[in-house]
Write a protein that holds these residues in place. Sequence first.
Motif, mmCIF file in Angstrom:
data_model
loop_
_atom_site.group_PDB
_atom_site.id
_atom_site.type_symbol
_atom_site.label_atom_id
_atom_site.label_comp_id
_atom_site.label_asym_id
_atom_site.label_seq_id
_atom_site.Cartn_x
_atom_site.Cartn_y
_atom_site.Cartn_z
ATOM 1 N N MET A 1 2.423 -11.210 -3.690
ATOM 2 C CA MET A 1 2.999 -10.754 -2.430
ATOM 3 C C MET A 1 4.258 -9.927 -2.690
ATOM 4 O O MET A 1 5.114 -10.300 -3.492
ATOM 5 C CB MET A 1 3.344 -11.956 -1.540
ATOM 6 N N ILE A 2 4.354 -8.773 -2.048
ATOM 7 C CA ILE A 2 5.484 -7.880 -2.247
ATOM 8 C C ILE A 2 6.697 -8.386 -1.473
ATOM 9 O O ILE A 2 6.622 -8.690 -0.286
ATOM 10 C CB ILE A 2 5.131 -6.449 -1.797
ATOM 11 N N ASN A 3 7.818 -8.463 -2.173
ATOM 12 C CA ASN A 3 9.066 -8.866 -1.534
ATOM 13 C C ASN A 3 9.782 -7.609 -1.048
ATOM 14 O O ASN A 3 10.376 -6.877 -1.838
ATOM 15 C CB ASN A 3 9.939 -9.638 -2.527
ATOM 16 N N GLU A 4 9.731 -7.360 0.248
ATOM 17 C CA GLU A 4 10.331 -6.159 0.801
ATOM 18 C C GLU A 4 11.856 -6.238 0.808
ATOM 19 O O GLU A 4 12.528 -5.213 0.743
ATOM 20 C CB GLU A 4 9.822 -5.923 2.227
ATOM 21 N N GLY A 5 12.401 -7.429 0.887
ATOM 22 C CA GLY A 5 13.844 -7.575 0.968
ATOM 23 C C GLY A 5 14.351 -7.365 2.386
ATOM 24 O O GLY A 5 13.591 -7.129 3.328
ATOM 25 N N ARG A 6 15.632 -7.457 2.523
ATOM 26 C CA ARG A 6 16.263 -7.346 3.848
ATOM 27 C C ARG A 6 16.112 -5.944 4.425
ATOM 28 O O ARG A 6 16.212 -4.950 3.703
ATOM 29 C CB ARG A 6 17.739 -7.717 3.722
ATOM 30 N N LEU A 7 15.847 -5.871 5.728
ATOM 31 C CA LEU A 7 15.775 -4.588 6.412
ATOM 32 C C LEU A 7 17.177 -4.003 6.531
ATOM 33 O O LEU A 7 18.081 -4.630 7.072
ATOM 34 C CB LEU A 7 15.152 -4.754 7.799
ATOM 35 N N LEU A 8 17.368 -2.788 6.020
ATOM 36 C CA LEU A 8 18.680 -2.158 6.029
ATOM 37 C C LEU A 8 18.845 -1.160 7.171
ATOM 38 O O LEU A 8 19.910 -1.093 7.792
ATOM 39 C CB LEU A 8 18.927 -1.447 4.688
ATOM 40 N N ARG A 97 2.615 0.894 5.208
ATOM 41 C CA ARG A 97 2.448 0.815 3.759
ATOM 42 C C ARG A 97 3.833 0.685 3.127
ATOM 43 O O ARG A 97 4.690 1.544 3.327
ATOM 44 C CB ARG A 97 1.736 2.040 3.209
ATOM 45 N N PHE A 98 4.041 -0.398 2.379
ATOM 46 C CA PHE A 98 5.329 -0.612 1.726
ATOM 47 C C PHE A 98 5.278 -0.043 0.310
ATOM 48 O O PHE A 98 4.350 -0.327 -0.461
ATOM 49 C CB PHE A 98 5.684 -2.097 1.678
ATOM 50 N N ILE A 99 6.278 0.768 -0.022
ATOM 51 C CA ILE A 99 6.344 1.397 -1.346
ATOM 52 C C ILE A 99 7.615 0.922 -2.044
ATOM 53 O O ILE A 99 8.721 1.309 -1.641
ATOM 54 C CB ILE A 99 6.348 2.928 -1.231
ATOM 55 N N PRO A 100 7.497 0.084 -3.066
ATOM 56 C CA PRO A 100 8.690 -0.342 -3.808
ATOM 57 C C PRO A 100 9.346 0.852 -4.502
ATOM 58 O O PRO A 100 8.675 1.813 -4.892
ATOM 59 C CB PRO A 100 8.122 -1.336 -4.835
#
Length: 272
Positions: A1-8, A97-100
Amino acid sequence: MINEGRLLSQHGFAKANSWITLVLSVLLLVGGAVQIAFFLAFGHTADGLHSVAVSALLSIALGLVLILLRRFIRPNQVYQLHENGILVISQLDKKNRFIPFDRITDIYRFRTGKYTRRILNTMMFREENSKIWHRITPNIANSERLIDVIKNEQLMFRGPQALKTLAQGGDILFTCMVNSHCGLKRFIGSNLLTTNEKMIRLSALMLTTDEGKTIPVEDIQFISGGSNSPLIRLLDKHGRILFSVAYISLSSADLFIALIEHMIQNRIPVRN
């Protein structure tokens, strides 16, 4: 699972200019409607109202054009900036789509519009092993900040990885758009930037191009240019140009500059 982190931050449609367009279009439509009402009320009893009718029709037509223009300038993608990457939200199909950051490989920065002068106000980027380009244009809210974050995060993530690859005897590939001044304009609405691309291969010892040009890294003593200059130039100790490339035509140009600067100051010993 991708950890998106806090929304900035969120970067949707920049509505400042859009609201101006909307207000103008409403005023034109209302003005045209008033003129038509006046024409219908007094057209049979007054003379010279032909120009009023023409003016009303033109006003309504221009108002409709501005409404369509407002719809046209809406971006197909909006973005959310997270601690660990970018969430791309498609406005067409509402798919996300989340892109690290560490998967962003290619970045092109260029300018759009006739009055931007030297300001690079647009970015296209893609992730590793993908042909889909994501575009950040001035009609994205706070696009300048988003562009700077993506550029800086790519340097932070890919810079150390690239140096490690070079130290282990590997190569770093950069793509270069041929005739970028026309090419980027031609493909600005496209998802693919694959036509007229050439490769630049950088190792700890050599820089080579698809045309067969080879430049020993030890001969490179200076580098000039960057985002505020149209050309990136590699110079020898006498100031002669060994290689030059347009900044806006080179993918991940800031990473290329950072690697060259590092190798000028600290030659990389290659591990066998």
